[in-house]
Design a protein around this motif. Structure first.
Motif, PDB file in Angstrom:
ATOM      1  N   UNK A  48       0.536  -1.244   0.315  1.00  0.00           N
ATOM      2  CA  UNK A  48       0.009  -0.219  -0.042  1.00  0.00           C
ATOM      3  C   UNK A  48       0.874   1.421  -0.018  1.00  0.00           C
ATOM      4  N   UNK A  52      -2.436   6.019   1.208  1.00  0.00           N
ATOM      5  CA  UNK A  52      -3.507   5.026   1.379  1.00  0.00           C
ATOM      6  C   UNK A  52      -3.517   4.855   3.157  1.00  0.00           C
ATOM      7  N   UNK A  55      -4.762   7.444   4.743  1.00  0.00           N
ATOM      8  CA  UNK A  55      -6.432   7.495   5.140  1.00  0.00           C
ATOM      9  C   UNK A  55      -7.197   6.921   5.918  1.00  0.00           C
ATOM     10  N   UNK A  56      -6.485   5.428   5.364  1.00  0.00           N
ATOM     11  CA  UNK A  56      -7.256   4.644   6.825  1.00  0.00           C
ATOM     12  C   UNK A  56      -7.226   4.440   7.823  1.00  0.00           C
ATOM     13  N   UNK A  59      -7.181   7.759  11.649  1.00  0.00           N
ATOM     14  CA  UNK A  59      -8.359   8.083  12.647  1.00  0.00           C
ATOM     15  C   UNK A  59      -8.781   6.942  13.793  1.00  0.00           C
TER      16      UNK A  59
ATOM     17  N   UNK B 154     -10.388   0.506  -0.408  1.00  0.00           N
ATOM     18  CA  UNK B 154      -9.648   2.241  -0.391  1.00  0.00           C
ATOM     19  C   UNK B 154      -9.827   2.776  -1.987  1.00  0.00           C
ATOM     20  N   UNK B 157     -13.244   4.996  -2.088  1.00  0.00           N
ATOM     21  CA  UNK B 157     -13.098   5.473  -0.948  1.00  0.00           C
ATOM     22  C   UNK B 157     -12.240   7.008  -2.324  1.00  0.00           C
ATOM     23  N   UNK B 161     -13.527  10.621  -3.297  1.00  0.00           N
ATOM     24  CA  UNK B 161     -13.416  11.237  -2.926  1.00  0.00           C
ATOM     25  C   UNK B 161     -12.848  12.559  -3.947  1.00  0.00           C
ATOM     26  N   UNK B 188     -12.597   6.877   7.163  1.00  0.00           N
ATOM     27  CA  UNK B 188     -12.131   8.201   5.612  1.00  0.00           C
ATOM     28  C   UNK B 188     -13.361   8.463   4.878  1.00  0.00           C
TER      29      UNK B 188
END
Lengths: 475, 332
Positions: A48, A52, A55-56, A59, B154, B157, B161, B188
């Motif tokens: 990855x 990315x 982003x994933x 949080x 992914x 998403x 976006x 996301x």
């Protein structure tokens, strides 16, 4: 030359055959690991991008406490801690343990990070050596420092473990350099699979690399022979063996230089053992035992991408000390947990992980060393013939070189971190040259480790290393 | 030759031959690997440096024609540079940059990449294609909408976006499409919805009206974070039917919008018999700190549950509600 005595002949042939058999078994085991690693590589999900992953995970990533035991690290500690605090990770704290340094390690930290003592007494359960004070940084709330009396690396890690508040803990050597995205990559298995209790990353030799601000800014191969061969050894160990063992569910080693663990089971286990020099290996085996005793579903993972750079010894004497210690640690762990081999629920970690260790670390080195020493005499005495010697050479050197070259291919497919084409050739050459003395030397060190273990020796020994700008920092 | 030798000799010969073959094969493989690497490195070395390419791309974008300017990097490397360069320019220059990139074959490559087996390639294609939405070719829209159904979260998403960046009706497609998408039950998703909610209040209100819709909580969270006052009626309407996490998110939204009903609900939650609910109420209060929550926090300082009392103590300290002596006493 007179004809050899029949007894000498029979004994010599039996010994020679046994040695050949053990080494053949060892090479076959490596061959199987190579195939499994290749399969693991093919089946592995694609790499990855950091973006990315961020982003994933940004949080949802669990909090991580980075534990940094430090003893007499005044030349590098500030730079190392700055680099750790700058890791790309959303929720991170760094706990440095000054383990009774006799140089200015603590003073450097105090001056650089404006430390203030944390108020209040505290009862410590895990560390054995007394803790003198706990500090926090006034301007960097994510940094805490423990000052304690010297109790060794495990004791320092235990103190940090007790203070840690993260869901995960990451043990890092003070002189190791983590790549900026290493934590993010290493945490991914914990998020994807909640059963994950430990994750190890790849450790690489940093000798020869250009380092600035606690980061490797230009990766390069070591120029000197000794670290170059160790570079190759690390490749074989991480790119091939760890990947294969992880695939087989038998990973029993997570490198002490860079490993992540769930904090709770670690605390429940009582942290690191202080009576072994192979504390990282012992911890993972104990973790396996602990989880299996409870019948828990769990996983120990290896992720090749997160890379941690470490210094390899540049002098034969230091290499000897390091390998003797590693081997003693491995034997201590092996015999502490050897009963798992007979335990019905122990499964792959014991039968494959510890079992292969029996072949590769206990029997293999002894057989290989004895073979190099005895076979010429047996040949000279007429107990074995020239063809036997050629077979021995083919087995040790031929298959050994082939395995190293295969590890290079895996590395190129997997990480591609060898900087230049010429470096691949240098490594291939090193794979040949290492059989002309280096491997025998390392095996001899392992035998010394055997003897020290049997004599019940303790202690780490001191190894000369250089700061990353070239100055010798320990001797 | 003894019996021992006679039996072993053929096996040892095989072993020797295999070892020699392995040795030679290993070295030959390593040499081949080095040669392959050398050729690849040389090709890269002959190419322009990325900063030169960026400069040339921008210079090219400023011209109406497409002159022959000598060698370009392979189109797969160019694609990344175009995306990167386009992210720092705006207006006509950006549009022309995309046109030039399309003429250089970048768009075709991205469309091909959108079908690649590797997730990272598809994901990058989904992001980069967002750059080309300004040209509005139907092919880009179609590809991005297709990627909304990709098997990898992914990629979905990234596609969403990219589509959300469109000024037209594409965000509506996204809103309709992402219903019950598990990939969007993540952080996301929250970010994507945050961008979506103020722009599509009608859709957001419809989502809120259905308490069973998993996106309702995300919308409520987005309303709280972005203080979308236009959705206050929808929040109030959804409130009586809500339970669990959704209710907490709605309370947070109401508190963020400074609505009295939010504070009243928060007060009720903070006195709930279940200590976990009281803890959650304090978490909502912590997300929207201000003078109005101070009385609530003060009352929880003497909560019978130590976890709630501790959380209240931390919050009170953050809000500056405790004197030094009081803080020291309570900490002890």
């Amino acid at each position: 030359m007179s004809a050899p005595a029949p007894l000498f002949l029979a004994l010599g042939q039996m010994v020679a055959l046994t040695l050949l058999g053990v080494v053949l078994f060892q090479q076959l085991l490596y061959g199987v690991l190579l195939l499994v690693a290749l399969l693991a590589l093919i089946l592995r999900p694609p790499r990855r991008t950091v973006r990315s992953l961020w982003t994933e995970l940004a949080e949802v990533a669990p909090s991580v406490s980075v534990l940094v035991p430090a003893h007499d690290e005044e030349l590098t500690i500030v730079e190392s801690v700055r680099a750790l605090l700058a890791l790309q990770y959303p929720d991170l704290e760094v706990i440095v343990v000054d383990d009774g340094s006799t140089d200015g390690t603590l003073a450097r930290l105090q001056a650089a990070f404006d430390l203030e003592p944390l108020p209040g007494p505290r009862v410590w359960h895990l560390p054995k050596a007394p803790v003198k004070a706990v500090y926090r940084s006034r301007n960097l709330p994510r940094l805490r420092v423990i000052a304690k009396e010297q109790g060794g690396k495990s004791d320092a890690l235990n103190a940090a473990l007790e203070l840690a508040s993260g869901e995960l803990v990451c043990s890092v050597d003070a002189d190791s350099l983590l790549e900026a995205d290493s934590l993010l990559r290493a945490v991914e298995p914990f998020v994807r699979d909640p059963r994950t209790v430990a994750v190890g990353g790849t450790v690489r030799v940093a000798n020869g690399c250009r380092v600035a601000g606690g980061r490797v800014v230009e990766a390069d191969l070591p120029r000197r022979f000794l670290p170059l061969v160790q570079y190759l050894e690390y490749l074989r160990a991480f790119v091939m063996a760890r990947l294969a063992f992880e695939r087989l569910g038998a990973l029993v080693i997570v490198a002490g230089a860079f490993g992540l663990f769930r904090r709770e089971p670690l605390v429940e286990l009582g942290g690191y053992r202080c009576d072994t020099v192979g504390e990282d290996f012992e911890l993972v085996v104990r973790l396996h035992r602990f989880m299996r005793e409870r019948g828990a579903s769990y996983a120990v993972r290896f992720v090749p991408e997160p890379v941690c750079w470490t210094q390899a010894p540049e002098r034969w004497r230091d290499l000897a000390r390091q390998r003797i210690r590693w081997h003693r640690g491995a034997l201590e762990t092996f015999f502490l947990h050897a009963d798992m081999l007979l335990w019905p629920r122990a499964g792959a970690p014991a039968w494959l992980g510890l079992g292969s260790m029996l072949v590769v670390d206990v029997l293999g080195p002894a057989a290989e060393l004895l073979g190099w020493l005895l076979l010429p005499f047996l040949w000279w005495g007429g107990a074995v013939w020239t063809g036997f010697l050629f077979a021995w050479l083919a087995l040790c050197v031929g298959f050994g070189v082939a395995l190293s070259c295969a590890a290079l291919v895996l590395e190129e497919l997997e990480l591609g971190r060898v900087p230049r084409a010429a470096d691949l050739l240098r490594l291939a050459l090193a794979a040949v040259v290492e059989h002309l003395g280096y491997r025998q030397f390392v095996n001899a060190c392992r035998m010394v480790g055997h003897l020290q273990y049997l004599r019940g020796a303790t202690g780490w020994g001191r190894i000369a290393r250089r700061s990353f700008d070239g100055a010798v920092i320990r001797s | 030759m003894s019996g021992f030798t006679a039996i072993l000799a053929p096996w040892l010969a095989v072993l020797t031959a295999a070892g020699v073959l392995a040795f030679l094969g290993g070295l030959a493989f390593a040499a081949g690997l080095a040669l392959h690497r050398h050729l690849r490195d040389r090709r890269r070395h002959e190419l322009l440096r990325p900063e030169d390419v960026r400069r040339r791309l921008l210079a090219l974008a400023a011209r109406p024609d497409l002159p022959a300017l000598g060698p370009w990097p392979p189109v797969d490397e160019l694609a990344d540079l175009v995306e990167e360069t386009a992210s720092v320019v705006r207006g006509d220059l950006r549009v022309r940059l995309c046109e030039r990139a399309r003429e250089l074959g970048v768009l075709d490559l991205l469309v091909r990449r959108s079908r690649a087996r590797r997730v990272s390639l598809r994901e990058r294609a989904a992001r980069a294609l967002g750059t080309f939405l300004e040209l509005d070719p139907p092919a880009v829209r179609a590809v991005l909408l297709r990627l909304l159904d990709d098997r990898e979260g992914a990629v979905r998403i990234a596609a969403a976006e990219s589509l959300l960046g469109d000024g037209g009706d594409l965000p509506r497609h996204v809103a309709a499409h992402l219903r019950h998408d598990p990939a969007f039950a993540t952080a996301a998703a929250l970010r994507a919805f945050e961008r979506l909610v103020p722009r599509l209040p009608g859709e957001a209100a419809a989502i809120l009206a259905d308490a069973a819709d998993p996106r309702a909580r995300l919308v409520a969270e987005a309303v709280a974070r972005m203080r979308v006052h236009a959705l206050l009626p929808a929040i109030l309407a959804a409130f009586p039917r809500s339970r669990g996490d959704l209710r907490l998110a709605l309370v947070r939204a109401l508190v963020a919008l400074d609505h009295p009903q939010g504070f009243a609900a928060l007060e009720r939650l903070a006195t709930d018999p279940d200590p976990l609910v009281r803890l959650a109420a304090l978490a909502v209060a912590a997300a929207e700190p201000g003078a109005r929550i101070a009385p609530l926090v003060r009352r929880r300082l003497s909560d019978p549950d130590p976890r709630v009392a501790f959380r209240a103590f931390v919050l009170a300290a953050d809000l500056g509600l405790l004197s030094a002596a009081e803080a020291a006493g309570r900490a002890a």
